[in-house]
Design an enzyme around this catalytic site. Sequence first.
Site, PDB file in Angstrom:
ATOM      1  N   ARG A  62      11.251  -6.905   4.739  1.00 37.07           N
ATOM      2  CA  ARG A  62      11.124  -5.515   5.174  1.00 37.07           C
ATOM      3  C   ARG A  62      11.724  -5.329   6.558  1.00 37.07           C
ATOM      4  O   ARG A  62      12.283  -4.271   6.862  1.00 37.07           O
ATOM      5  CB  ARG A  62       9.641  -5.113   5.165  1.00 37.07           C
ATOM      6  CG  ARG A  62       9.418  -3.641   5.442  1.00 37.07           C
ATOM      7  CD  ARG A  62       8.002  -3.211   5.151  1.00 37.07           C
ATOM      8  NE  ARG A  62       7.099  -3.485   6.250  1.00 37.07           N
ATOM      9  CZ  ARG A  62       5.771  -3.253   6.213  1.00 37.07           C
ATOM     10  NH1 ARG A  62       5.225  -2.773   5.127  1.00 37.07           N
ATOM     11  NH2 ARG A  62       5.017  -3.520   7.245  1.00 37.07           N
ATOM     12  N   LYS A 105       0.829  -1.215   0.000  1.00 34.99           N
ATOM     13  CA  LYS A 105       0.000   0.000   0.000  1.00 34.99           C
ATOM     14  C   LYS A 105       0.860   1.261   0.000  1.00 34.99           C
ATOM     15  O   LYS A 105       0.583   2.205  -0.728  1.00 34.99           O
ATOM     16  CB  LYS A 105      -0.944   0.026   1.219  1.00 34.99           C
ATOM     17  CG  LYS A 105      -1.897  -1.168   1.269  1.00 34.99           C
ATOM     18  CD  LYS A 105      -2.897  -1.052   2.421  1.00 34.99           C
ATOM     19  CE  LYS A 105      -2.279  -1.171   3.801  1.00 34.99           C
ATOM     20  NZ  LYS A 105      -1.810  -2.509   4.167  1.00 34.99           N
ATOM     21  N   ARG A 123      -9.866   0.286   8.942  1.00 37.78           N
ATOM     22  CA  ARG A 123      -9.465  -1.085   9.239  1.00 37.78           C
ATOM     23  C   ARG A 123     -10.535  -1.839  10.011  1.00 37.78           C
ATOM     24  O   ARG A 123     -10.338  -3.002  10.344  1.00 37.78           O
ATOM     25  CB  ARG A 123      -8.199  -1.060  10.096  1.00 37.78           C
ATOM     26  CG  ARG A 123      -6.923  -1.385   9.368  1.00 37.78           C
ATOM     27  CD  ARG A 123      -5.782  -1.201  10.358  1.00 37.78           C
ATOM     28  NE  ARG A 123      -4.610  -1.942  10.025  1.00 37.78           N
ATOM     29  CZ  ARG A 123      -3.568  -1.455   9.364  1.00 37.78           C
ATOM     30  NH1 ARG A 123      -3.582  -0.232   8.902  1.00 37.78           N
ATOM     31  NH2 ARG A 123      -2.509  -2.206   9.155  1.00 37.78           N
ATOM     32  N   ARG A 152      11.166  -1.508  12.168  1.00 42.55           N
ATOM     33  CA  ARG A 152       9.886  -1.556  12.858  1.00 42.55           C
ATOM     34  C   ARG A 152       9.816  -2.770  13.778  1.00 42.55           C
ATOM     35  O   ARG A 152       9.991  -3.892  13.344  1.00 42.55           O
ATOM     36  CB  ARG A 152       8.737  -1.625  11.839  1.00 42.55           C
ATOM     37  CG  ARG A 152       8.417  -0.287  11.223  1.00 42.55           C
ATOM     38  CD  ARG A 152       7.408  -0.398  10.104  1.00 42.55           C
ATOM     39  NE  ARG A 152       6.180  -1.105  10.472  1.00 42.55           N
ATOM     40  CZ  ARG A 152       5.093  -1.135   9.701  1.00 42.55           C
ATOM     41  NH1 ARG A 152       5.094  -0.498   8.546  1.00 42.55           N
ATOM     42  NH2 ARG A 152       4.028  -1.795  10.084  1.00 42.55           N
TER      43      ARG A 152
HETATM   44  P1  ADP Z   1       0.885  -2.689   7.895  1.00 42.74           P
HETATM   45  O1  ADP Z   1      -0.261  -2.496   6.951  1.00 42.74           O
HETATM   46  O2  ADP Z   1       2.168  -2.994   7.235  1.00 42.74           O
HETATM   47  O3  ADP Z   1       0.588  -3.629   9.027  1.00 42.74           O
HETATM   48  P2  ADP Z   1       0.596   0.048   8.900  1.00 42.74           P
HETATM   49  O4  ADP Z   1       1.779   0.917   8.824  1.00 42.74           O
HETATM   50  O5  ADP Z   1      -0.565   0.362   8.038  1.00 42.74           O
HETATM   51  O6  ADP Z   1       1.186  -1.379   8.637  1.00 42.74           O
HETATM   52  O7  ADP Z   1       0.063  -0.045  10.414  1.00 42.74           O
HETATM   53  C1  ADP Z   1       0.920  -0.413  11.469  1.00 42.74           C
HETATM   54  C2  ADP Z   1       0.109  -0.607  12.752  1.00 42.74           C
HETATM   55  O8  ADP Z   1      -0.522   0.643  13.115  1.00 42.74           O
HETATM   56  C3  ADP Z   1      -1.039  -1.614  12.672  1.00 42.74           C
HETATM   57  O9  ADP Z   1      -0.603  -2.950  12.895  1.00 42.74           O
HETATM   58  C4  ADP Z   1      -1.951  -1.094  13.804  1.00 42.74           C
HETATM   59  O10 ADP Z   1      -1.467  -1.483  15.066  1.00 42.74           O
HETATM   60  C5  ADP Z   1      -1.801   0.422  13.704  1.00 42.74           C
HETATM   61  N1  ADP Z   1      -2.848   0.997  12.825  1.00 42.74           N
HETATM   62  C6  ADP Z   1      -2.649   1.551  11.598  1.00 42.74           C
HETATM   63  N2  ADP Z   1      -3.815   1.958  11.060  1.00 42.74           N
HETATM   64  C7  ADP Z   1      -4.781   1.650  11.963  1.00 42.74           C
HETATM   65  C8  ADP Z   1      -6.190   1.787  11.984  1.00 42.74           C
HETATM   66  N3  ADP Z   1      -6.864   2.319  10.951  1.00 42.74           N
HETATM   67  N4  ADP Z   1      -6.860   1.353  13.089  1.00 42.74           N
HETATM   68  C9  ADP Z   1      -6.212   0.818  14.111  1.00 42.74           C
HETATM   69  N5  ADP Z   1      -4.889   0.637  14.160  1.00 42.74           N
HETATM   70  C10 ADP Z   1      -4.160   1.039  13.099  1.00 42.74           C
END
Ligand code: ADP
Length: 190
Positions: free
Chosen positions: A128, A14, A89, A134
């Site tokens: 990654r 994404k 999400r 991370r």
């Molecule tokens: P990835 O899609 O690679 O898991 P992101 O960078 O999108 O990583 O998100 C990392 C973390 O941030 C998620 O695992 C979650 O804990 C938190 N997070 C991100 N977006 C949301 C959301 N919309 N609602 C709740 N938690 C979120």
Amino acid sequence: MLNLVLFGPPGAGKGTQSERLIDRYSLVHLSTGDIFRYNMSNDTELGKLAKEYINKGQLVPDEVTINMLSAEVEKHPEAKGFIFDGFPRTKPQAAALDTLMEGKGSGITAMVALEVPEEELRNRLKERALSSGRADDADPAIIQNRIDVYNAETAPVKDFYIAQDKFYGIDGVGSIDDITNRLTTVIDQF
Ligand code: ADP
């Protein structure tokens, strides 16, 4: 406005594809993961709270996430449109996003979903982890938890957009350029 929800499991690509789409369509990119990480590295109150969830591979609570996202949208009153990356999400987040955009006399144009098999996702996240720094990428058990949370809470968000006839699935396996082409073929119709 052109308002896109870019959807897909952790590691689907994404972030990479968002970078390309914002240039092409002059959109504002809002990645909830990036915003949380920015707050974590600056040790803000929001960052401290989010860290408790993120480093375990759990979702940050809806109320916190929705308030943060709304505030970010308000920072861009002149935007021609947005790419929402990592949001919504959960179904409550999807409903809140509709309300927010309706309040601006707008709406979500489409959800475009990058579809990638789980085995491929695990490999990409392992890769990654070598460079991202991370904590949530480093541990296979936490990666599995993120995939499980995705399947339980996030995958159903697709139904929300299917019901509105706004869902577009895209094959997320292939070269970065190929995937960009698949996305733009869909988005150019709007
Ligand atoms: P990835 O899609 O690679 O898991 P992101 O960078 O999108 O990583 O998100 C990392 C973390 O941030 C998620 O695992 C979650 O804990 C938190 N997070 C991100 N977006 C949301 C959301 N919309 N609602 C709740 N938690 C979120």
